[in-house]
Design a protein around this motif. Structure first.
Motif, PDB file in Angstrom:
ATOM      1  N   TYR A  23      76.865  54.850  -8.135  1.00 54.42           N
ATOM      2  CA  TYR A  23      76.007  56.017  -8.209  1.00 54.42           C
ATOM      3  C   TYR A  23      74.781  55.895  -7.329  1.00 54.42           C
ATOM      4  O   TYR A  23      73.966  56.802  -7.246  1.00 54.42           O
ATOM      5  N   PHE A  24      74.595  54.729  -6.661  1.00 56.63           N
ATOM      6  CA  PHE A  24      73.470  54.572  -5.749  1.00 56.63           C
ATOM      7  C   PHE A  24      73.841  54.990  -4.324  1.00 56.63           C
ATOM      8  O   PHE A  24      72.987  55.113  -3.463  1.00 56.63           O
ATOM      9  N   GLU A  25      75.113  55.217  -4.090  1.00 58.22           N
ATOM     10  CA  GLU A  25      75.568  55.612  -2.762  1.00 58.22           C
ATOM     11  C   GLU A  25      75.656  57.133  -2.688  1.00 58.22           C
ATOM     12  O   GLU A  25      76.279  57.773  -3.542  1.00 58.22           O
ATOM     13  N   ASP A  26      74.975  57.696  -1.656  1.00 58.85           N
ATOM     14  CA  ASP A  26      74.935  59.157  -1.500  1.00 58.85           C
ATOM     15  C   ASP A  26      74.515  59.837  -2.795  1.00 58.85           C
ATOM     16  O   ASP A  26      75.156  60.769  -3.287  1.00 58.85           O
ATOM     17  N   GLU A  27      73.401  59.360  -3.366  1.00 61.94           N
ATOM     18  CA  GLU A  27      72.986  59.851  -4.679  1.00 61.94           C
ATOM     19  C   GLU A  27      72.567  61.319  -4.659  1.00 61.94           C
ATOM     20  O   GLU A  27      72.559  61.986  -5.696  1.00 61.94           O
ATOM     21  N   ASP A  28      72.182  61.832  -3.450  1.00 60.20           N
ATOM     22  CA  ASP A  28      71.778  63.225  -3.361  1.00 60.20           C
ATOM     23  C   ASP A  28      72.963  64.165  -3.126  1.00 60.20           C
ATOM     24  O   ASP A  28      72.810  65.379  -3.081  1.00 60.20           O
ATOM     25  N   GLU A  36      82.678  65.088  -4.802  1.00 56.88           N
ATOM     26  CA  GLU A  36      83.708  66.084  -4.498  1.00 56.88           C
ATOM     27  C   GLU A  36      84.915  65.866  -5.405  1.00 56.88           C
ATOM     28  O   GLU A  36      85.246  64.746  -5.767  1.00 56.88           O
ATOM     29  N   GLY A  37      85.551  66.966  -5.714  1.00 57.37           N
ATOM     30  CA  GLY A  37      86.741  66.880  -6.541  1.00 57.37           C
ATOM     31  C   GLY A  37      86.455  66.283  -7.899  1.00 57.37           C
ATOM     32  O   GLY A  37      87.133  65.349  -8.338  1.00 57.37           O
ATOM     33  N   ALA A  38      85.403  66.776  -8.541  1.00 53.90           N
ATOM     34  CA  ALA A  38      84.981  66.227  -9.827  1.00 53.90           C
ATOM     35  C   ALA A  38      86.093  66.326 -10.864  1.00 53.90           C
ATOM     36  O   ALA A  38      86.843  67.299 -10.919  1.00 53.90           O
ATOM     37  N   THR A  39      86.201  65.263 -11.658  1.00 49.34           N
ATOM     38  CA  THR A  39      87.226  65.219 -12.704  1.00 49.34           C
ATOM     39  C   THR A  39      86.596  64.742 -14.002  1.00 49.34           C
ATOM     40  O   THR A  39      85.487  64.193 -14.011  1.00 49.34           O
ATOM     41  N   LEU A  40      87.309  64.921 -15.083  1.00 47.11           N
ATOM     42  CA  LEU A  40      86.823  64.441 -16.372  1.00 47.11           C
ATOM     43  C   LEU A  40      86.731  62.919 -16.382  1.00 47.11           C
ATOM     44  O   LEU A  40      85.861  62.337 -17.034  1.00 47.11           O
ATOM     45  N   GLU A  41      87.610  62.273 -15.634  1.00 49.04           N
ATOM     46  CA  GLU A  41      87.588  60.814 -15.563  1.00 49.04           C
ATOM     47  C   GLU A  41      86.290  60.336 -14.912  1.00 49.04           C
ATOM     48  O   GLU A  41      85.680  59.352 -15.360  1.00 49.04           O
ATOM     49  N   GLN A  42      85.894  61.033 -13.844  1.00 56.14           N
ATOM     50  CA  GLN A  42      84.621  60.681 -13.205  1.00 56.14           C
ATOM     51  C   GLN A  42      83.466  60.860 -14.194  1.00 56.14           C
ATOM     52  O   GLN A  42      82.555  60.044 -14.259  1.00 56.14           O
ATOM     53  N   TYR A  83      80.752  58.059 -15.335  1.00 53.65           N
ATOM     54  CA  TYR A  83      79.308  58.223 -15.225  1.00 53.65           C
ATOM     55  C   TYR A  83      78.631  58.037 -16.589  1.00 53.65           C
ATOM     56  O   TYR A  83      77.547  57.460 -16.699  1.00 53.65           O
ATOM     57  N   ALA A  84      79.242  58.544 -17.635  1.00 56.29           N
ATOM     58  CA  ALA A  84      78.697  58.390 -18.985  1.00 56.29           C
ATOM     59  C   ALA A  84      78.639  56.918 -19.366  1.00 56.29           C
ATOM     60  O   ALA A  84      77.660  56.442 -19.967  1.00 56.29           O
ATOM     61  N   ASP A  85      79.701  56.170 -19.007  1.00 58.77           N
ATOM     62  CA  ASP A  85      79.712  54.731 -19.270  1.00 58.77           C
ATOM     63  C   ASP A  85      78.596  54.038 -18.490  1.00 58.77           C
ATOM     64  O   ASP A  85      77.939  53.116 -19.004  1.00 58.77           O
ATOM     65  N   ASP A  86      78.386  54.472 -17.233  1.00 57.95           N
ATOM     66  CA  ASP A  86      77.329  53.880 -16.413  1.00 57.95           C
ATOM     67  C   ASP A  86      75.949  54.127 -17.021  1.00 57.95           C
ATOM     68  O   ASP A  86      75.082  53.244 -17.042  1.00 57.95           O
ATOM     69  N   ILE A  87      75.739  55.349 -17.526  1.00 60.85           N
ATOM     70  CA  ILE A  87      74.462  55.689 -18.157  1.00 60.85           C
ATOM     71  C   ILE A  87      74.212  54.800 -19.369  1.00 60.85           C
ATOM     72  O   ILE A  87      73.117  54.250 -19.561  1.00 60.85           O
TER      73      ILE A  87
END
Length: 215
Positions: A5-10, A14-20, A24-28
């Motif tokens: 999540y630090f790469e291209d944070e702005d 693309e192609g967002a999925t529920l898995e992504q 992200y929730a796990d990362d948070i």
């Protein structure tokens, strides 16, 4: 696998999925746990450092009757007297009255603030120029910067100590334009700082002056 999540944070993924979203929730959750852990560890280390610098080392140096000590690398360990002061909110009026009475109110900072409603920018600009003529009710706030207060208290404690040693009492010149009968300027005795009004904490603090590295 967690997403970087630090790469291209702005840039939105693309192609967002529920898995992504799950990743992200796990990362948070992981980051929050790490921050909480680091915060607790920092608090523990800060408390240990405070004990070492304000209690353990000063006590040892006091027992050895030394003010400074050279370390093997050329650094210098020393101890100095410190003072922290504050004025409790419910004692603010009394403290300021005492400072004014003995002509120390120069350390008090006075600020005037005015509140304007939504869409009153023009009125605010006008009031800034001719506040009194506009009849704007201003709020006056008086305060003393913490470092200024601590420095002042340290000076008064030192003056009281010197007066005690010389068996005298500190005085302050009252420059009000009036002299006494023999033409001398008036002087008023200053009592010791009322510590029931000013909250004072005196302590010793050790510090290390790191030796400059030879080039």
């Amino acid at each position: 696998m967690a997403i970087d999540y630090f790469e291209d944070e702005d840039k939105a993924p693309e192609g967002a999925t529920l898995e992504q979203l799950r990743e992200y929730a796990d990362d948070i959750t992981l980051l929050q746990d790490e921050i909480d852990k680091d915060t607790r560890e920092l608090a523990i280390k800060t408390e240990k450092l405070k004990k070492l610098t304000q209690k353990t080392v000063p006590d040892i140096m006091n027992e050895l009757q030394i003010k400074s000590f050279k370390l093997l690398d050329g650094s210098e360990l020393s101890v100095e007297d410190k003072v922290q002061a504050s004025i409790p909110a419910h004692k603010k009026a009394e403290a300021f009255a005492w400072l004014e009475k003995y002509h120390f109110d120069g350390i008090i900072k006075t600020s005037v603030s005015v509140s304007f409603g939504k869409g009153e920018m023009e009125k605010a600009k006008e009031a800034q120029k001719i506040l009194a003529e506009k009849g704007v009710v201003a709020e006056i706030d008086r305060s003393i910067h913490p470092s200024t207060l601590s420095s002042f208290v340290k000076e008064r404690l030192a003056a009281a100590g010197e007066a005690e040693q010389s068996q005298g009492e500190p005085v302050v010149d009252i420059n009000d334009g009036f002299d006494d009968e023999d033409g001398a300027e008036k002087e008023e005795k200053i009592p010791n700082l009322p510590q029931d009004i000013f909250s004072v904490f005196e302590f010793k603090q050790c510090k290390i002056k790191v030796a400059k590295k030879k080039k």
